[in-house]
Motif scaffolding. Structure first.
Motif, PDB file in Angstrom:
ATOM      1  N   MET A  22       0.830  -1.214   0.000  1.00  0.00           N
ATOM      2  CA  MET A  22       0.000   0.000   0.000  1.00  0.00           C
ATOM      3  C   MET A  22       0.868   1.269   0.000  1.00  0.00           C
ATOM      4  O   MET A  22       0.534   2.266  -0.633  1.00  0.00           O
ATOM      5  N   LEU A  29       2.190   1.610  -3.485  1.00  0.00           N
ATOM      6  CA  LEU A  29       1.104   2.022  -4.393  1.00  0.00           C
ATOM      7  C   LEU A  29       0.873   3.539  -4.300  1.00  0.00           C
ATOM      8  O   LEU A  29       0.613   4.205  -5.311  1.00  0.00           O
ATOM      9  N   GLY A  52     -13.410   0.837  -1.928  1.00  0.00           N
ATOM     10  CA  GLY A  52     -12.016   0.381  -1.802  1.00  0.00           C
ATOM     11  C   GLY A  52     -11.029   1.535  -1.777  1.00  0.00           C
ATOM     12  O   GLY A  52     -10.123   1.592  -2.605  1.00  0.00           O
ATOM     13  N   GLY A  70      -8.531   2.178   0.139  1.00  0.00           N
ATOM     14  CA  GLY A  70      -7.129   1.767   0.387  1.00  0.00           C
ATOM     15  C   GLY A  70      -6.345   2.862   1.091  1.00  0.00           C
ATOM     16  O   GLY A  70      -6.684   3.275   2.201  1.00  0.00           O
ATOM     17  N   HIS A  71      -5.288   3.371   0.419  1.00  0.00           N
ATOM     18  CA  HIS A  71      -4.439   4.396   1.037  1.00  0.00           C
ATOM     19  C   HIS A  71      -5.173   5.705   1.290  1.00  0.00           C
ATOM     20  O   HIS A  71      -4.749   6.509   2.108  1.00  0.00           O
ATOM     21  N   LEU A 127      -7.175   9.213  -3.024  1.00  0.00           N
ATOM     22  CA  LEU A 127      -8.158   9.644  -4.027  1.00  0.00           C
ATOM     23  C   LEU A 127      -9.373  10.299  -3.366  1.00  0.00           C
ATOM     24  O   LEU A 127      -9.962  11.239  -3.894  1.00  0.00           O
ATOM     25  N   TRP A 175     -16.450   2.639   1.312  1.00  0.00           N
ATOM     26  CA  TRP A 175     -16.618   1.268   1.808  1.00  0.00           C
ATOM     27  C   TRP A 175     -15.374   0.470   1.464  1.00  0.00           C
ATOM     28  O   TRP A 175     -14.860   0.555   0.351  1.00  0.00           O
ATOM     29  N   SER A 191     -11.543  -4.219   4.069  1.00  0.00           N
ATOM     30  CA  SER A 191     -10.356  -4.406   4.893  1.00  0.00           C
ATOM     31  C   SER A 191     -10.301  -3.370   6.010  1.00  0.00           C
ATOM     32  O   SER A 191     -10.311  -2.159   5.766  1.00  0.00           O
ATOM     33  N   LYS A 221     -17.627  -2.501   4.617  1.00  0.00           N
ATOM     34  CA  LYS A 221     -18.775  -2.992   3.862  1.00  0.00           C
ATOM     35  C   LYS A 221     -18.295  -3.563   2.531  1.00  0.00           C
ATOM     36  O   LYS A 221     -17.473  -2.958   1.840  1.00  0.00           O
ATOM     37  N   SER A 248     -11.974   2.529  -8.098  1.00  0.00           N
ATOM     38  CA  SER A 248     -10.628   2.632  -8.659  1.00  0.00           C
ATOM     39  C   SER A 248      -9.733   1.498  -8.181  1.00  0.00           C
ATOM     40  O   SER A 248      -9.529   1.314  -6.970  1.00  0.00           O
ATOM     41  N   GLU A 249      -9.184   0.760  -9.131  1.00  0.00           N
ATOM     42  CA  GLU A 249      -8.228  -0.308  -8.864  1.00  0.00           C
ATOM     43  C   GLU A 249      -8.800  -1.348  -7.903  1.00  0.00           C
ATOM     44  O   GLU A 249      -8.123  -1.783  -6.960  1.00  0.00           O
ATOM     45  N   VAL A 250     -10.046  -1.724  -8.116  1.00  0.00           N
ATOM     46  CA  VAL A 250     -10.686  -2.763  -7.319  1.00  0.00           C
ATOM     47  C   VAL A 250     -11.207  -3.898  -8.219  1.00  0.00           C
ATOM     48  O   VAL A 250     -11.059  -5.074  -7.882  1.00  0.00           O
ATOM     49  N   HIS A 261      -9.394  -7.054  -8.748  1.00  0.00           N
ATOM     50  CA  HIS A 261      -9.167  -7.904  -7.571  1.00  0.00           C
ATOM     51  C   HIS A 261     -10.327  -8.879  -7.332  1.00  0.00           C
ATOM     52  O   HIS A 261     -10.323  -9.600  -6.340  1.00  0.00           O
TER      53      HIS A 261
HETATM   54  C1  LIG Z   1      -5.518  -1.660  -4.659  1.00  0.00           C
HETATM   55  S1  LIG Z   1      -6.512  -0.960  -3.423  1.00  0.00           S
HETATM   56  C2  LIG Z   1      -7.153   0.455  -4.295  1.00  0.00           C
HETATM   57  C3  LIG Z   1      -6.790   1.753  -3.607  1.00  0.00           C
HETATM   58  C4  LIG Z   1      -7.271   3.028  -4.322  1.00  0.00           C
HETATM   59  N1  LIG Z   1      -8.699   2.990  -4.583  1.00  0.00           N
HETATM   60  C5  LIG Z   1      -6.506   3.278  -5.617  1.00  0.00           C
HETATM   61  O1  LIG Z   1      -7.118   3.376  -6.680  1.00  0.00           O
HETATM   62  O2  LIG Z   1      -5.258   3.377  -5.556  1.00  0.00           O
HETATM   63  C6  LIG Z   1      -7.946  -2.045  -3.424  1.00  0.00           C
HETATM   64  C7  LIG Z   1      -8.864  -1.833  -2.219  1.00  0.00           C
HETATM   65  O3  LIG Z   1     -10.132  -2.483  -2.493  1.00  0.00           O
HETATM   66  C8  LIG Z   1     -10.580  -3.135  -1.313  1.00  0.00           C
HETATM   67  N2  LIG Z   1     -11.537  -4.191  -1.702  1.00  0.00           N
HETATM   68  C9  LIG Z   1     -11.261  -5.377  -2.316  1.00  0.00           C
HETATM   69  N3  LIG Z   1     -12.394  -6.087  -2.500  1.00  0.00           N
HETATM   70  C10 LIG Z   1     -13.427  -5.334  -1.997  1.00  0.00           C
HETATM   71  C11 LIG Z   1     -14.850  -5.541  -1.860  1.00  0.00           C
HETATM   72  N4  LIG Z   1     -15.425  -6.655  -2.287  1.00  0.00           N
HETATM   73  N5  LIG Z   1     -15.596  -4.550  -1.294  1.00  0.00           N
HETATM   74  C12 LIG Z   1     -15.013  -3.417  -0.839  1.00  0.00           C
HETATM   75  N6  LIG Z   1     -13.654  -3.173  -0.916  1.00  0.00           N
HETATM   76  C13 LIG Z   1     -12.881  -4.118  -1.478  1.00  0.00           C
HETATM   77  C14 LIG Z   1      -9.281  -3.639  -0.696  1.00  0.00           C
HETATM   78  O4  LIG Z   1      -9.423  -3.927   0.673  1.00  0.00           O
HETATM   79  C15 LIG Z   1      -8.335  -2.464  -0.940  1.00  0.00           C
HETATM   80  O5  LIG Z   1      -8.375  -1.508   0.099  1.00  0.00           O
END
Ligand SMILES: C[S@@+](CC[C@H](N)C(=O)[O-])C[C@H]1O[C@@H](n2cnc3c(N)ncnc32)[C@H](O)[C@@H]1O
Length: 304
Positions: free
Chosen positions: A102, A105, A140, A142-143, A146, A162, A165, A190, A208-210, A213
């Motif tokens: 993180m 990133l 999501g 994260g850091h 944004l 939301w 983590s 959530k 963004s960037e979710v 994953h």
């Molecule tokens: C790579 S970080 C993205 C950080 C930031 N949004 C960016 O664009 O740099 C991904 C984030 O998505 C969250 N995340 C992953 N799956 C998720 C879900 N099902 N619902 C909510 N958050 C989720 C992770 O915990 C993490 O904090």
């Protein structure tokens, strides 16, 4: 020394192996980019505080890890992980991985031009198109960097984020506190799939960037559709052909991504594609090179 020079100087010291790309990065910046980078660098100084060196080391961690994944991707043509359970066991559940990841990133917002372009898009091409007094949700965060842009926008009336983590929510909270956001921001543990209930609706959603994953990207987009007001807009930022230690889903090309979003009950309002290495979009798609994709979508009346 200004904030950007200060961080760049330390990054060069910590990352001699990446000095060529770091120097090229700065040399190629337009004056407008330098202004945005200076602003972001100022925020990073506040977020990192006395730990700035470990954020720079996080940048080494992320570059090294992504290079290993890239070599595997070149061999197999696929992302290494297939399930959320694998990503959880190998990444999310391991603080020794999550912390440098993180932190690194966050530094890529400065050093990777495609990430800076995505920040610029959020700031200048998305937020200004939302109505006065808009409600905003980030999925999501994260850091947390944004989220600071709508948080500092006086036109934004209410703000929520939301994340599944707990540690990401703590990072987000600390980030907003350190950069001096004093307004109410509702941070909720959530899962984004809960958006399908449609009980909370927003004028703007940042995703963004979710997407990359997730095991069920279609289910996620359909769920977020329910969390938009009738005229609301979703901004999706997702990398294509971007192998990483916790990436599961690869949209592969601009056309496949736009088809996916459309098939989930959206009209595409605009899109932008930023290939990572200065290649054209056609070259990047043909050679499976990383592209940062941004798509603004509005829900339509399709019966899904
Ligand atoms: C790579 S970080 C993205 C950080 C930031 N949004 C960016 O664009 O740099 C991904 C984030 O998505 C969250 N995340 C992953 N799956 C998720 C879900 N099902 N619902 C909510 N958050 C989720 C992770 O915990 C993490 O904090």
């Amino acid at each position: 020394m200004n904030a950007l020079e200060q961080i760049h100087t330390l990054q060069l010291e910590v990352s001699p192996q990446y000095s060529r790309t770091l120097r090229t990065r700065m040399d190629a910046c337009t004056p407008e980019e330098v202004a945005l980078l200076e602003e972001v660098a100022g925020m990073i100084l506040k977020i990192a505080g006395k730990d700035l060196r470990s954020y720079c080391e996080g940048y080494n961690w992320i570059c090294d890890a992504f290079l290993r994944e890239e070599l595997e991707f070149r061999r197999s043509g696929e992302y290494r992980l297939k399930t959320f359970a694998d990503a959880f066991a190998q990444v999310y559940d391991r603080p020794e991985v999550m912390v440098p990841y993180m932190r690194g990133l966050l530094m890529t917002q400065l050093w990777w031009p495609n990430h800076t372009s995505a920040l610029h898009y959020l700031r200048h091409s998305f937020l200004p198109t939302l109505p006065d007094g808009y409600s905003f949700l980030e999925i999501g965060p994260g850091h947390g960097l944004l989220l600071s842009f709508p948080a500092n926008d006086p036109r934004c009336a209410s703000l929520e984020a939301w994340d599944i983590s707990e540690s990401s929510l703590t990072e987000t909270k600390d980030c907003l506190h350190r950069i001096g956001v004093h307004r109410d921001v509702r941070l909720r543990k959530k899962d984004l799939y809960e958006a399908a209930s449609g009980t909370d609706q927003f004028d703007g959603i940042l995703f963004s960037e979710v997407l990359e994953h997730l095991e069920d990207p279609k289910g996620a987009l359909r769920a977020l559709r329910e969390a938009l007001t009738p005229s609301g807009k979703l901004l999706i930022h997702v990398p294509l052909n971007s192998p990483a230690p916790d990436h599961l889903f690869n949209p592969e090309s601009d056309t496949k991504l736009l088809d996916l979003v459309s098939s989930c009950g959206f009209n595409i309002e605009s899109s932008a594609f930023y290939p990572q290495h200065g290649f054209s979009l056609e070259q990047a798609v043909a050679n499976k090179l990383t592209i940062s994709a941004l798509v603004v979508a509005r829900k339509n009346d399709a019966d899904l």
